[in-house]
Design an enzyme around this catalytic site. Structure first.
Site, short mmCIF file in Angstrom:
data_model
loop_
_atom_site.label_atom_id
_atom_site.label_comp_id
_atom_site.label_asym_id
_atom_site.label_seq_id
_atom_site.Cartn_x
_atom_site.Cartn_y
_atom_site.Cartn_z
CD GLU A 56 -3.28 -0.69 1.99
OE1 GLU A 56 -3.43 0.45 2.46
OE2 GLU A 56 -4.05 -1.64 2.25
CG ASP A 110 -2.08 -7.21 3.88
OD1 ASP A 110 -2.61 -8.28 4.26
OD2 ASP A 110 -2.68 -6.12 3.91
CG ASN A 167 -5.91 -8.76 2.81
OD1 ASN A 167 -6.21 -8.18 3.85
ND2 ASN A 167 -5.53 -8.13 1.71
#
Length: 609
Positions: A351, A496, A498
């Site tokens: 991100e 990440d 998730n």
């Protein structure tokens, strides 16, 4: 009169002679050190050269001339500019005095048909005390060490000296947080440059009527500024600096010579910091860079500004977070300090806004010895940084999952399986997730190479089967890089994902297979069910184990982030403890005034087996 020799080889000899000047020449240079500078930028790939100098009237001239133009034309233009500057200065002086100026008029106005010509100053270029002929081309005439004479004023020509092409200070500066100027150089490098920091003697003292708060000045530091005692690229203001603006005096260099200095003042004064941050205690474990045998690795979702700055984020996702703590300028200070304090060898970030990578992370981490590469997704992307003293970048092998699945023969079998489930296939191919893969080589031992992968899998809670497909593509691609392209090199896979440890994705990574009847194949209902069995080649483990959470927001907390390592080649030396639950929940949840993201960084020291 100095003329261009008939052969280019002779010119190369002249240039070589300039580089190998005698001590007597150096002494001469010192004697003319008080001369004004005439800076010439001449790059072979560009048709024009630039010439920059200050006239006697105080005006600054920047000229663009064709490299193939005869010198005489350029000198004639300089003479015209000098005459115009003199006329403007005389007019201004006359206007200020508000009375006739007979002596000036008699000297320059003239009564003949061409009064300007009567006043045009003598403009000559000398090299080794000989005038350079007017027919010599600009590219050859403007040599380093030549002397430009305009009237009675002499300028020392500096050809392609080190120069800053970009120099910026952060807008938001806090006590206790490193200030890392963004800078770009031409013909120089930061390591060969000089830096000196100043702070205001008292708030607002440095303001003047002709210099705004962010102005650049070539003059020496005024009395309103005092030296901060720091002569390094990075300055960390103290609580004593709160309320004061900062100034950076910097001189570009390349280890052999220096270019024109510049000064840059901060727009805003130093503000008070937030106090203790969630990462301060962690930094006690990472005070120094690890020895060569270790690889300190960080994986961190830093929360993209494009997601933090929405009404939904402020009112639904993070209503507990003070609005100013969601501002990018504020969070960047925390992110920079946190990452710098880990003294990492590898940093994999998710991100990352493109502007944040370019304007914030690159200059900040470069100052601490790290170099980075970036892969955009849509609105944000992935960044991988590596320590320059330990690694060099051999190659990059980034992919988009969707593009690779559709077009790379490596994934033909998987695509055929997925084609049996059209609705699921459509959903998978709509996703924009990417995989960043970098192959690094050890600086100390070129036989040691490593494959560093970084990703951010699809986020939706019901997207379990999509994450399984994405991970299958990722592992197949990583195998191709680490086995086919660079046989036998170990893998570090950060991101990440998730996915909590109870999900199919985690089971697949750790166990090397996933059965076709796993519940995650129907994670979004029976309509999108896509039963298939998958296997992969690697023997992977989560280097930081299975923490209670790596993501902690108001409505959810769980472990979503991992650093997967190749057990055949790497082992864990140390895992840096995560912040305590009390630290994480001091301000209810994350992000907060003391933590810049809704995720927590994973940090561990890995060792080659």
């Amino acid at each position: 009169m100095w003329r261009l020799p008939g052969a280019r080889a002779a010119l190369r000899g002249v240039r070589k002679a300039v580089k190998q000047r005698s001590r007597a020449d150096a002494a001469t240079d010192a004697a003319v050190g008080a001369m004004e500078r005439a800076v010439v930028r001449c790059v072979p790939s560009e048709p024009k050269l630039s010439l920059s100098f200050a006239l006697a009237d105080g005006s600054h001239k920047n000229m663009q001339r064709d490299q193939s133009e005869p010198l005489g034309r350029a000198l004639s233009r300089i003479a015209t500019n000098a005459l115009k500057g003199h006329a403007k200065a005389a007019a201004a002086k006359k206007s200020r005095k508000n009375r006739p100026n007979p002596s000036g008029a008699a000297a320059c106005a003239g009564t003949g048909p061409d009064p300007a010509a009567a006043c045009e100053p003598v403009v000559k270029l000398y090299y080794r005390e000989e005038a350079v002929a007017d027919d010599v081309l600009n590219v050859d005439a403007w040599q380093d060490g030549a002397v430009l004479q305009i009237g009675d004023v002499k300028y020392k020509v500096e050809r392609n000296p080190p120069a800053f092409t970009e120099l910026l200070l952060p807008r938001y500066i806090m006590a206790g947080f490193p200030v890392c100027p963004k800078l770009s150089l031409e013909f120089g490098d930061p390591a060969g440059s000089l830096f000196r920091w100043y702070k205001e003697s008292k708030p607002g003292a440095a303001e003047s009527e002709d210099s705004g708060p962010s102005s650049l000045s070539r003059s020496s530091p005024p009395s309103a500024w005092t030296e901060a005692g720091v002569e390094e690229r990075v300055y960390t203001p103290s609580n004593a600096d709160v309320g004061l603006r900062l100034k950076l005096h910097c001189t570009p260099g390349n280890g052999q010579r220096f270019g024109p200095s510049r000064e840059l003042e901060s727009v805003c004064p130093v503000e008070a910091g937030p106090g203790t941050c969630t990462f301060d205690h962690r930094h006690l474990y990472t005070k120094k860079v690890t020895e060569d045998a270790l690889i300190r690795t960080v994986s961190y979702n830093v929360l993209a500004d494009t997601y933090a700055q929405t009404d939904f984020s402020r009112t639904v996702l993070y209503p507990y977070c003070a609005p100013y703590a969601l501002e990018l300028d504020y969070r960047q200070n925390l992110i920079q300090k946190e990452l710098a304090g880990y003294n990492a060898d590898l940093i994999c970030l998710q991100e990352v806004d493109r502007a944040v990578f370019t304007d914030s992370l690159v200059p900040a981490l470069d100052a601490f010895g790290l170099q980075g590469v970036f892969r955009i997704k849509q609105h944000e992307g992935l960044a991988t940084f590596y320590r320059r003293s330990k690694f060099s970048l051999l190659s990059q092998h980034d992919i988009s999952f969707q593009e690779a699945l559709e077009s790379d023969p490596l994934h033909k079998g998987l695509l055929e399986k997925l084609a049996s489930y059209p609705l699921a296939q459509e959903r998978v191919l709509q996703r924009s997730s990417v995989l960043q893969v970098s192959v690094l080589q050890s600086i100390k031992d070129s036989s040691k190479k490593i494959c560093v992968a970084n990703t951010h899998l699809y986020w939706h809670p019901k997207g379990g089967y999509i994450r399984l497909i994405q991970m299958a593509v990722a592992l197949a691609h990583i195998r191709h890089v680490s086995c086919d392209l660079y046989p036998g090199i170990p893998v570090i896979f950060c991101g990440d994902f998730n996915s909590t440890p109870s999900t199919g994705m985690y089971h697949f990574v750790i166990n090397g297979n996933i059965p076709e009847d796993h519940e995650d194949w129907a994670s979004n209902g029976e309509e999108e069910r896509c039963n298939m069995s998958l296997t992969h080649f690697f023997k992977l483990k989560s280097a930081c184990g299975e923490p209670a959470y790596t993501n902690y927001v108001g409505g959810f907390h769980g472990c979503l982030d991992y650093i997967f390592i190749d057990l055949n080649a790497l082992e864990v030396e140390q895992v840096i403890p995560l912040p305590s639950h009390e630290e994480v929940t001091t301000h209810q949840a994350l992000p907060s005034v003391s933590h810049p993201s809704d995720h927590i960084a994973l940090v561990c020291d890995l060792k080659w087996k």
